[in-house]
Motif scaffolding. Structure first.
Motif, mmCIF file in Angstrom:
data_model
loop_
_atom_site.group_PDB
_atom_site.id
_atom_site.type_symbol
_atom_site.label_atom_id
_atom_site.label_comp_id
_atom_site.label_asym_id
_atom_site.label_seq_id
_atom_site.Cartn_x
_atom_site.Cartn_y
_atom_site.Cartn_z
ATOM 1 N N PHE A 73 0.833 -1.204 0.000
ATOM 2 C CA PHE A 73 0.000 0.000 0.000
ATOM 3 C C PHE A 73 0.867 1.253 0.000
ATOM 4 N N ALA A 74 1.916 1.233 0.823
ATOM 5 C CA ALA A 74 2.762 2.415 0.970
ATOM 6 C C ALA A 74 3.498 2.753 -0.319
ATOM 7 N N ARG A 75 3.980 1.737 -1.026
ATOM 8 C CA ARG A 75 4.707 2.050 -2.265
ATOM 9 C C ARG A 75 3.768 2.608 -3.321
ATOM 10 N N LYS A 76 2.497 2.187 -3.295
ATOM 11 C CA LYS A 76 1.527 2.740 -4.245
ATOM 12 C C LYS A 76 1.224 4.198 -3.901
ATOM 13 N N VAL A 77 1.122 4.500 -2.619
ATOM 14 C CA VAL A 77 0.878 5.878 -2.195
ATOM 15 C C VAL A 77 2.064 6.778 -2.536
ATOM 16 N N ALA A 78 3.277 6.233 -2.422
ATOM 17 C CA ALA A 78 4.496 7.031 -2.629
ATOM 18 C C ALA A 78 4.929 7.124 -4.084
ATOM 19 N N GLY A 80 5.928 8.045 -7.629
ATOM 20 C CA GLY A 80 6.148 9.328 -8.282
ATOM 21 C C GLY A 80 6.653 10.423 -7.360
ATOM 22 N N THR A 81 6.969 10.085 -6.117
ATOM 23 C CA THR A 81 7.516 11.059 -5.161
ATOM 24 C C THR A 81 8.942 10.649 -4.802
ATOM 25 N N PRO A 82 9.681 11.495 -4.084
ATOM 26 C CA PRO A 82 11.058 11.129 -3.706
ATOM 27 C C PRO A 82 11.135 10.062 -2.616
ATOM 28 N N LEU A 83 10.008 9.661 -2.046
ATOM 29 C CA LEU A 83 10.017 8.730 -0.923
ATOM 30 C C LEU A 83 10.215 7.292 -1.391
ATOM 31 N N THR A 84 11.222 6.627 -0.855
ATOM 32 C CA THR A 84 11.467 5.213 -1.110
ATOM 33 C C THR A 84 10.827 4.398 0.005
ATOM 34 N N VAL A 85 10.133 3.322 -0.377
ATOM 35 C CA VAL A 85 9.488 2.443 0.593
ATOM 36 C C VAL A 85 10.127 1.066 0.500
ATOM 37 N N ARG A 86 10.482 0.506 1.651
ATOM 38 C CA ARG A 86 11.120 -0.816 1.693
ATOM 39 C C ARG A 86 10.373 -1.739 2.646
ATOM 40 N N ASN A 87 10.340 -3.018 2.271
ATOM 41 C CA ASN A 87 9.711 -4.046 3.088
ATOM 42 C C ASN A 87 10.773 -4.704 3.962
ATOM 43 N N ILE A 188 -1.609 5.568 6.095
ATOM 44 C CA ILE A 188 -0.300 5.704 5.456
ATOM 45 C C ILE A 188 -0.193 7.047 4.747
ATOM 46 N N THR A 189 -1.249 7.419 4.053
ATOM 47 C CA THR A 189 -1.258 8.679 3.308
ATOM 48 C C THR A 189 -1.097 9.874 4.247
ATOM 49 N N ASP A 190 -1.816 9.857 5.355
ATOM 50 C CA ASP A 190 -1.691 10.944 6.324
ATOM 51 C C ASP A 190 -0.274 11.028 6.878
ATOM 52 N N GLY A 191 0.307 9.873 7.176
ATOM 53 C CA GLY A 191 1.672 9.863 7.705
ATOM 54 C C GLY A 191 2.683 10.388 6.710
ATOM 55 N N PHE A 192 2.561 9.964 5.453
ATOM 56 C CA PHE A 192 3.488 10.435 4.424
ATOM 57 C C PHE A 192 3.305 11.924 4.152
ATOM 58 N N ALA A 193 2.056 12.378 4.196
ATOM 59 C CA ALA A 193 1.805 13.805 3.962
ATOM 60 C C ALA A 193 2.433 14.655 5.058
ATOM 61 N N GLU A 194 2.455 14.142 6.274
ATOM 62 C CA GLU A 194 3.097 14.879 7.354
ATOM 63 C C GLU A 194 4.614 14.815 7.232
#
Length: 366
Positions: A73-78, A80-87, A188-194
């Motif tokens: 879910f997190a990688r889909k939310v992120a 196209g942004t500079p945020l890298t998500v890792r499992n 997840i979206t709220d956390g990334f937005a913050e």
């Protein structure tokens, strides 16, 4: 105590704590040795579970996830942004019941955000969060379970089975219900937005599209499968992780392992009960957990009228071939769980589902 991005006790505060480097140096000898002594399996480097990191790159902000579903879910939310998500969970391992070594806590401390499932589900994640709190580390905590309505463990069990262990407490496997999974996406979206407010619009657009295009579609397609079924009982040679599907779509999920751990023991009484359910409902096919032992499923095939078992998974891990194909929650739903539910409910014959070769590949899989 519940932690989330908006709570007063969040790790990330206006006054930043000590640097991650200093915390790692200061506690490495004692705390990490203690954590390592509590674990049973080594932990390779964190993997994204999809064959490559998503987001900006090694020099940009990084979020790590404690569980495959929420990594996806997190990688889909992120996207196209500079945020890298890792499992954090290695390929081939179940996300619930895995005990990593201390290197994973180090990965969390070094990350900008930690996406986790909430307390009392992954003990190692709880210990890591406590370390962050104790040392005032500024890794942001994102609790995907915040605000999710959990069902009772006995919600889909017979009344006489309540109060014998599985009837107490709440069932944590909420993400199997696509509608509840949408709440996790929002958290997840709220956390990334913050974390990265300058990319909030992108996060929210990605989340909105994923919920509408993927989770709502999965919900509709699951509903269709279960509405078409004449039988409303599913026997699974798996642990108790599928009740949210049963509750959402009005079907009785009968797990062979009645506790919440994928490594739980199968008692002779469990086998006896499964045989009763199979006989009374004329069940010819059952589901078996992809990341669990197949011995109980093999026993039921040998000792009952069950002809074969097919795969189910609570999205708690990934196989190497799934990683190579870039599978996430969506692909696992359509390529593993949905074909099996069609078969075990009697909607369609095995050879009619999953595309060419699916039934042959997954029938009594090893």
């Amino acid at each position: 105590m519940s932690l989330n991005h908006a709570g007063e006790d969040r790790i990330r505060s206006e006054v930043r704590g000590p640097s991650r480097r200093s915390v790692l140096a200061g506690i490495g000898g004692g705390l990490f040795a203690g954590l390592a002594g509590c674990t049973s399996l080594g932990s390779p480097e964190a993997t994204d579970g999809s064959g490559g990191s998503d987001g900006g790159g090694d020099d940009g902000p990084v979020a790590v996830a404690s569980f495959f579903s929420f990594y996806d879910f997190a990688r889909k939310v992120a996207e196209g942004t500079p945020l890298t998500v890792r499992n954090l969970v290695p390929t081939g391992l179940h996300g619930h019941g895995w005990e990593p070594n201390a290197s994973v806590t180090r990965d969390i401390i070094e990350a900008d955000a930690f996406v986790h499932v909430g307390e009392d589900f992954q003990p190692w994640a709880d210990r890591a969060i406590q370390t962050l709190k104790d040392d005032d580390v500024d890794t942001q905590l994102i609790n995907v379970r915040e605000g999710v309505e959990l069902v009772e463990l006995a919600a889909s069990l017979d009344p006489e089975e309540e109060g014998v262990g599985q009837g107490r407490g709440k069932d944590p496997h909420f993400w199997l219900d696509p509608r509840r999974a949408k709440v996790a996406v929002d958290n997840i979206t709220d956390g990334f937005a913050e974390l990265l407010p300058e990319h909030e619009d992108a996060f929210r657009e990605n989340a909105s599209a994923y919920k509408a295009d993927v989770l709502d579609r999965i919900d509709r397609d699951y509903r269709d499968i279960f509405d078409r079924a004449e039988r409303k009982v599913v026997q699974l040679a798996a642990h108790n992780a599928f009740q949210y599907i049963g509750v959402r779509y009005g079907v009785e999920m009968r797990p062979l392992v009645v506790n919440l751990a994928a490594s739980g023991d199968v008692k002779p009484s469990d086998i006896t009960e499964a045989k009763r359910v199979i006989d009374e409902n004329g069940i010819r096919y059952i589901g078996a957990g992809v990341f669990e032992t197949r011995k109980p499923a093999e026993q039921l095939v040998a000792e009952t009228d069950v002809e074969a078992y097919f795969p189910v998974t609570p999205y708690a891990g990934v196989r190497e071939d799934w990683v190579e194909q870039g599978w996430g929650y969506e692909e696992i739903a359509y390529n593993i769980n949905m074909p099996t539910f069609e078969i075990v409910l009697g909607n369609r014959a095995p050879e009619e589902v999953g595309g060419d070769g699916w039934a042959e590949r997954w029938r009594n899989f090893e």
